[in-house]
Design a protein around this motif. Structure first.
Motif, short mmCIF file in Angstrom:
data_model
loop_
_atom_site.label_atom_id
_atom_site.label_comp_id
_atom_site.label_asym_id
_atom_site.label_seq_id
_atom_site.Cartn_x
_atom_site.Cartn_y
_atom_site.Cartn_z
N LEU A 157 0.82 -1.22 0.00
CA LEU A 157 0.00 0.00 0.00
C LEU A 157 0.85 1.26 0.00
O LEU A 157 0.41 2.32 -0.47
CB LEU A 157 -0.93 0.01 1.21
N ASN A 158 2.06 1.16 0.51
CA ASN A 158 2.97 2.32 0.55
C ASN A 158 3.90 2.41 -0.67
O ASN A 158 4.71 3.32 -0.75
CB ASN A 158 3.83 2.27 1.83
N ASP A 159 3.75 1.46 -1.58
CA ASP A 159 4.62 1.42 -2.76
C ASP A 159 3.87 2.01 -3.96
O ASP A 159 2.97 1.37 -4.51
CB ASP A 159 5.02 -0.03 -3.06
N PRO A 160 4.22 3.23 -4.40
CA PRO A 160 3.52 3.89 -5.51
C PRO A 160 3.50 3.05 -6.78
O PRO A 160 2.52 3.07 -7.53
CB PRO A 160 4.32 5.19 -5.72
N GLU A 161 4.57 2.28 -7.04
CA GLU A 161 4.63 1.46 -8.25
C GLU A 161 3.61 0.33 -8.20
O GLU A 161 3.04 -0.04 -9.24
CB GLU A 161 6.03 0.89 -8.44
N LYS A 162 3.37 -0.22 -7.00
CA LYS A 162 2.40 -1.32 -6.89
C LYS A 162 0.97 -0.80 -6.83
O LYS A 162 0.04 -1.44 -7.32
CB LYS A 162 2.73 -2.18 -5.67
N VAL A 163 0.79 0.37 -6.22
CA VAL A 163 -0.55 0.97 -6.19
C VAL A 163 -0.91 1.46 -7.61
O VAL A 163 -1.93 1.07 -8.18
CB VAL A 163 -0.61 2.13 -5.18
N ILE A 216 -3.36 -8.33 -5.59
CA ILE A 216 -1.88 -8.29 -5.51
C ILE A 216 -1.42 -8.75 -4.13
O ILE A 216 -0.48 -9.54 -4.01
CB ILE A 216 -1.38 -6.85 -5.80
N ILE A 217 -2.09 -8.25 -3.11
CA ILE A 217 -1.74 -8.64 -1.73
C ILE A 217 -1.98 -10.13 -1.53
O ILE A 217 -1.16 -10.83 -0.91
CB ILE A 217 -2.56 -7.81 -0.72
N SER A 218 -3.09 -10.63 -2.07
CA SER A 218 -3.41 -12.06 -1.99
C SER A 218 -2.29 -12.91 -2.58
O SER A 218 -1.85 -13.90 -1.98
CB SER A 218 -4.73 -12.33 -2.73
N SER A 219 -1.80 -12.50 -3.75
CA SER A 219 -0.72 -13.23 -4.41
C SER A 219 0.57 -13.17 -3.60
O SER A 219 1.27 -14.17 -3.44
CB SER A 219 -0.50 -12.65 -5.81
#
Length: 248
Positions: free
Chosen positions: A28-34, A45-48
Motif C-alpha cells: 500500500l505504501n509502494d507507488p509502483e504497486k498501487v 496483488i496482496i493475496s498473491s
C-alpha cells in the motif's frame, strides 16, 4: 440450553498476523504497486504476495480497522489509496514498531533480543487500549467484551470452556444487572452439576474461545491454560492496576 459466542473477525493477534500486516502495508505504501489501483485490484496483488485467498486479505483489512491501525473505509472500491492518509496516528506508531522488530530479528544479538522484548511490551499496552475500547452494539445495547470478561473473572475467580460460552451467551450489555444475575445463577448451577453441555449446544461463533479470548490473552490481562473442555481462564494479577482501571 443453546450457547452463542461473541463475534470475531476470524484473525487473532499473532506474529503471523503482524508479518502479514507488514507485507500488506509495504504494498500500500509502494507507488509502483498501487499505480492508480483501487482496493479490489490491490487485494488481488496482496493475496498473491501473501499466498492467501482474497477473502483472507479482506479479513486482515477488517482486523486492521478493528484494531485501530487502518482508518475505517479508507480502502474502498472508489478511491486509489494514499499511504499517507489511510493509517491512524496510533496505527503508524504500531507499524513502526512492527518494522523495527522485524529488523531486530535479523541481528541475533542480546541487545536486539532486549529491544524485541521492550517492543512486545509496547504491543501489549497498545492492544490493552484497543481492546478495552472495543464494543459490540446490537439493538441499541452496548457491550465492552473485555471489561465483561474481566468483571466475570474477578467475581468467579476463573472461567472454564463452558463458562466462557455462558458469559458470551448471557452478557450482551454493559452492567446489565439482570444479565449478571442470570450468569451467576447459570455458573452456580453448572458448577453444582445441574447444567451440562455438549459441543452441539454451541450454535454460533463457536471459536470465540480462540479468537476473542486469544486476543485478550495477547494483551497480557488474562492467563489461559489448557484447551477446549480443559480450558481455564484467570486474571493476570501482575496487571491488577490496569484491570481495575478497565473494570471501574
Amino acid at each position: 440450553m443453546d450457547l452463542y459466542g461473541w463475534k470475531y473477525e476470524g484473525r487473532k493477534i499473532s506474529d503471523k498476523l503482524h508479518e502479514q500486516i507488514l507485507v500488506m502495508i509495504g504494498i500500500l505504501n509502494d507507488p509502483e504497486k498501487v499505480e492508480g489501483r483501487k482496493w479490489p485490484a490491490l487485494q488481488k496483488i496482496i493475496s498473491s504476495e501473501l499466498g492467501v485467498a482474497t477473502g483472507q486479505v479482506r479479513t486482515i483489512k477488517r482486523t486492521m480497522e478493528e484494531f485501530g491501525i487502518l482508518k475505517k473505509g479508507s480502502l474502498n472500491a472508489n478511491d486509489v489509496p494514499d499511504g499517507k492518509n489511510i493509517f491512524t496516528k496510533s496505527g503508524i506508531t504500531l507499524i513502526d514498531l512492527l518494522a523495527t522488530e522485524e529488523l531486530m530479528r535479523k541481528k541475533h544479538d542480546k541487545e536486539s533480543e532486549e529491544q524485541i522484548r521492550e517492543i512486545r511490551n509496547i504491543y501489549k499496552l497498545y492492544y490493552q487500549k484497543v481492546l478495552s475500547n472495543y464494543t459490540y452494539v446490537e439493538d441499541g445495547k452496548v457491550l465492552h467484551p473485555l471489561r465483561a470478561t474481566l468483571k466475570a473473572l474477578k467475581k468467579f475467580e476463573y472461567l472454564d470452556y463452558w463458562e466462557w460460552y455462558l458469559l458470551n451467551t448471557v452478557i450482551r450489555q454493559d452492567d446489565n444487572k439482570e444479565e449478571e444475575s442470570e450468569l451467576e445463577e447459570c455458573i452456580i448451577n453448572y458448577r453444582a452439576g445441574k447444567l451440562q453441555f455438549k459441543e452441539s449446544d454451541l450454535i454460533e461463533n463457536m471459536l470465540s474461545h480462540s479468537y476473542v479470548l486469544g486476543n485478550f490473552e495477547y494483551s497480557g490481562l488474562i492467563r489461559i491454560v489448557g484447551t477446549k473442555e480443559k480450558l481455564k481462564i484467570t486474571l493476570n494479577n501482575d496487571e491488577n492496576e490496569i484491570i481495575e482501571e478497565i473494570i471501574k
